[in-house]
Design an enzyme around this catalytic site. Structure first.
Site, mmCIF file in Angstrom:
data_model
loop_
_atom_site.group_PDB
_atom_site.id
_atom_site.type_symbol
_atom_site.label_atom_id
_atom_site.label_comp_id
_atom_site.label_asym_id
_atom_site.label_seq_id
_atom_site.Cartn_x
_atom_site.Cartn_y
_atom_site.Cartn_z
ATOM 1 N N CYS A 123 0.818 -1.223 0.000
ATOM 2 C CA CYS A 123 0.000 0.000 0.000
ATOM 3 C C CYS A 123 0.848 1.268 0.000
ATOM 4 O O CYS A 123 0.333 2.349 -0.272
ATOM 5 C CB CYS A 123 -0.938 -0.001 1.194
ATOM 6 S SG CYS A 123 -1.851 -1.529 1.361
ATOM 7 N N HIS A 259 -3.702 6.850 1.704
ATOM 8 C CA HIS A 259 -4.054 5.489 1.255
ATOM 9 C C HIS A 259 -5.440 5.160 1.795
ATOM 10 O O HIS A 259 -5.732 5.383 2.979
ATOM 11 C CB HIS A 259 -3.009 4.494 1.764
ATOM 12 C CG HIS A 259 -3.465 3.071 1.684
ATOM 13 N ND1 HIS A 259 -4.049 2.545 0.559
ATOM 14 C CD2 HIS A 259 -3.459 2.064 2.619
ATOM 15 C CE1 HIS A 259 -4.369 1.281 0.786
ATOM 16 N NE2 HIS A 259 -4.023 0.963 2.023
ATOM 17 N N ASN A 290 -10.564 -0.997 -0.308
ATOM 18 C CA ASN A 290 -9.120 -0.812 -0.148
ATOM 19 C C ASN A 290 -8.435 -1.503 -1.331
ATOM 20 O O ASN A 290 -8.524 -2.715 -1.481
ATOM 21 C CB ASN A 290 -8.692 -1.427 1.190
ATOM 22 C CG ASN A 290 -7.204 -1.333 1.465
ATOM 23 O OD1 ASN A 290 -6.397 -1.235 0.542
ATOM 24 N ND2 ASN A 290 -6.832 -1.380 2.734
HETATM 25 O O1 UT7 Z 1 -4.222 -1.406 3.292
HETATM 26 C C1 UT7 Z 1 -3.227 -2.020 4.016
HETATM 27 C C2 UT7 Z 1 -3.302 -1.678 5.425
HETATM 28 N N1 UT7 Z 1 -4.502 -2.232 5.996
HETATM 29 C C3 UT7 Z 1 -5.165 -1.527 6.881
HETATM 30 O O2 UT7 Z 1 -4.803 -0.413 7.137
HETATM 31 C C4 UT7 Z 1 -6.319 -2.178 7.595
HETATM 32 C C5 UT7 Z 1 -6.269 -1.810 9.050
HETATM 33 N N2 UT7 Z 1 -7.275 -2.503 9.859
HETATM 34 C C6 UT7 Z 1 -8.589 -2.245 9.744
HETATM 35 O O3 UT7 Z 1 -9.002 -1.465 8.906
HETATM 36 C C7 UT7 Z 1 -9.514 -2.903 10.736
HETATM 37 O O4 UT7 Z 1 -8.763 -3.624 11.664
HETATM 38 C C8 UT7 Z 1 -10.580 -3.832 10.099
HETATM 39 C C9 UT7 Z 1 -11.584 -2.989 9.321
HETATM 40 C C10 UT7 Z 1 -9.904 -4.822 9.164
HETATM 41 C C11 UT7 Z 1 -11.347 -4.598 11.170
HETATM 42 O O5 UT7 Z 1 -11.957 -3.686 12.076
HETATM 43 P P1 UT7 Z 1 -11.741 -3.823 13.641
HETATM 44 O O6 UT7 Z 1 -12.523 -2.766 14.267
HETATM 45 O O7 UT7 Z 1 -10.251 -3.830 13.896
HETATM 46 O O8 UT7 Z 1 -12.371 -5.222 13.937
HETATM 47 P P2 UT7 Z 1 -11.816 -6.371 14.893
HETATM 48 O O9 UT7 Z 1 -10.979 -7.293 14.099
HETATM 49 O O10 UT7 Z 1 -11.206 -5.755 16.118
HETATM 50 O O11 UT7 Z 1 -13.129 -7.074 15.352
HETATM 51 C C12 UT7 Z 1 -14.094 -6.394 16.179
HETATM 52 C C13 UT7 Z 1 -15.311 -7.268 16.315
HETATM 53 C C14 UT7 Z 1 -15.004 -8.691 16.780
HETATM 54 O O12 UT7 Z 1 -16.098 -9.125 17.561
HETATM 55 P P3 UT7 Z 1 -15.984 -9.148 19.180
HETATM 56 O O13 UT7 Z 1 -14.812 -10.023 19.491
HETATM 57 O O14 UT7 Z 1 -15.772 -7.720 19.564
HETATM 58 O O15 UT7 Z 1 -17.306 -9.703 19.578
HETATM 59 C C15 UT7 Z 1 -14.965 -9.478 15.482
HETATM 60 O O16 UT7 Z 1 -15.299 -10.826 15.683
HETATM 61 O O17 UT7 Z 1 -15.949 -7.396 15.048
HETATM 62 C C16 UT7 Z 1 -16.035 -8.790 14.694
HETATM 63 N N3 UT7 Z 1 -15.824 -8.900 13.283
HETATM 64 C C17 UT7 Z 1 -16.812 -8.794 12.387
HETATM 65 N N4 UT7 Z 1 -18.121 -8.568 12.527
HETATM 66 C C18 UT7 Z 1 -18.851 -8.489 11.399
HETATM 67 C C19 UT7 Z 1 -14.641 -9.113 12.632
HETATM 68 N N5 UT7 Z 1 -14.866 -9.142 11.305
HETATM 69 C C20 UT7 Z 1 -16.185 -8.946 11.130
HETATM 70 C C21 UT7 Z 1 -17.006 -8.880 9.994
HETATM 71 N N6 UT7 Z 1 -18.317 -8.642 10.177
HETATM 72 N N7 UT7 Z 1 -16.519 -9.001 8.754
#
Ligand code: UT7
Length: 334
Positions: A123, A259, A290
């Site tokens: 990225c 980005h 993304n």
């Molecule tokens: O481009 C290259 C660089 N990449 C980035 O910059 C990406 C950086 N990271 C992100 O953008 C975020 O971490 C994501 C958008 C990928 C994920 O968001 P998050 O807020 O970090 O989610 P998480 O992994 O911390 O999960 C939070 C909650 C969890 O549930 P509990 O444990 O709080 O009950 C996950 O199980 O959301 C749940 N979860 C989902 N729920 C619905 C994880 N994935 C999903 C999903 N749909 N797809």
């Protein structure tokens, strides 16, 4: 006898002359994503800002998309492809280690024989390319350079992978950079943190795959929270350094083009940098997802298409991702 090695006559300044973009025709909305993973439109919108993304056709390659974007950029720059002195492709999803995609792109855009190579900075790749191309022109080693960001991320994750399937899309964007009488590309502020390779990448290796072809298929992996935390804490400092290095202040920006990783990362950077409301902030992620190295030129192209900021406006571009790696510049808009 002392010999003097001749060097080319340097150019004082460079600028982005034009931008071109290509987005595949297939639109994949959150409802379609949620038919494959346990998620919801609300969750995806709230956590990432994405409503829909574009998926390339099965037979549509990184090269196909890159060529389409590059041809538009070259036409808009009003140069002949043979005038290019360097072609750089930023991509982490071109599925061959060698030869580079860039040498094949060169032939397809009518620039066969011109120096061409690929950059593997994920990225951050597009901004690495802008820095390398700009410095090559300033040194006098090229008059014009083509920098492309092109990705087919959909080849590298399972549609049912809940952790990333909602995030990524496909596409390509390209710019032509040329020598200029006025300064249009500021110093590159760039760097890397190779202690965090586990945070984001494609693994296992092709060698591991040969040992166990079924279980060792190389796929995209991401520790989302690790990357997220790094981006919101470290990238504000990098962005500030790029503005300082250009001799400007935040209130002199017309556009902020980070980005397109996640709208919440963009929001955090806007807050940390105290970017005023008058500055146009790119949100191309809403409809493109993304797209890794393609995301900044795609967002740049949208600004041009929608005339959100006039030509000559001052923009901060910043790429960050796998490596971890980052690069940023202040540029004038084509
Ligand atoms: O481009 C290259 C660089 N990449 C980035 O910059 C990406 C950086 N990271 C992100 O953008 C975020 O971490 C994501 C958008 C990928 C994920 O968001 P998050 O807020 O970090 O989610 P998480 O992994 O911390 O999960 C939070 C909650 C969890 O549930 P509990 O444990 O709080 O009950 C996950 O199980 O959301 C749940 N979860 C989902 N729920 C619905 C994880 N994935 C999903 C999903 N749909 N797809």
């Amino acid at each position: 006898m002392t010999v003097s090695i001749q060097t080319p006559t340097p150019n004082p300044f460079t600028r982005i002359l034009s931008v071109g973009a290509y987005s595949p025709s297939r639109i994949v909305d959150n409802a379609e994503i949620c038919s494959r993973i346990d998620s919801s439109d609300e969750w995806i919108l709230e956590r990432s800002g994405i409503r829909e993304r574009r998926y390339a056709a099965e037979d549509e390659s990184v090269i196909d998309m890159a060529v389409k974007a590059a041809k538009i950029a070259i036409e808009r720059a009003e140069i002949d492809p043979t005038e290019l002195g360097l072609i750089l492709l930023a991509s982490c999803t071109y599925p061959y280690l060698t030869p580079s995609a860039a040498v094949q792109i060169a032939v397809q855009i009518g620039a066969g024989g011109i120096p061409a190579t690929d950059i593997s900075s994920a990225c951050a790749g597009f901004c690495y390319g802008v820095g390398l191309a700009s410095d090559t022109i300033r040194s006098g080693n090229a008059k014009y350079a083509l920098v492309i960001g092109a990705e087919k991320l959909t080849d590298w994750f399972e549609e049912g992978d809940r952790s990333i399937a909602f995030l990524f899309g496909d596409g390509a964007g390209a710019v032509v950079i040329g020598a200029s009488t006025v300064s249009g590309i500021g110093p590159t502020v760039w760097g890397s943190d190779g202690t965090q390779t586990q945070a984001l990448g494609i693994a296992p290796s092709f060698i591991d795959q040969r040992k166990d072809p079924i279980n060792n298929v190389p796929m995209l992996y991401m520790q989302g929270q690790t990357v997220f935390r790094w981006a919101v804490t470290e990238m504000a400092r990098v962005a500030k350094e790029a503005i300082d290095a250009a001799g400007l202040t935040v209130d002199q920006l017309d556009a902020f083009i980070p980005h397109q990783a996640n709208n919440r990362i963009t929001d955090a950077l806007v807050r940390a940098l105290k970017i005023p409301d008058s500055v146009h902030v790119s949100r191309d992620i809403v409809t493109s997802g993304n797209t890794s190295a393609a995301s900044i030129p795609l967002a740049l192209s949208r600004i041009k298409a929608e005339a959100s900021v006039p030509s000559g406006g001052i923009a901060l571009i910043i790429g960050f991702g796998a490596g971890l790696a980052y690069a940023a510049q202040v540029v004038t808009l084509p």
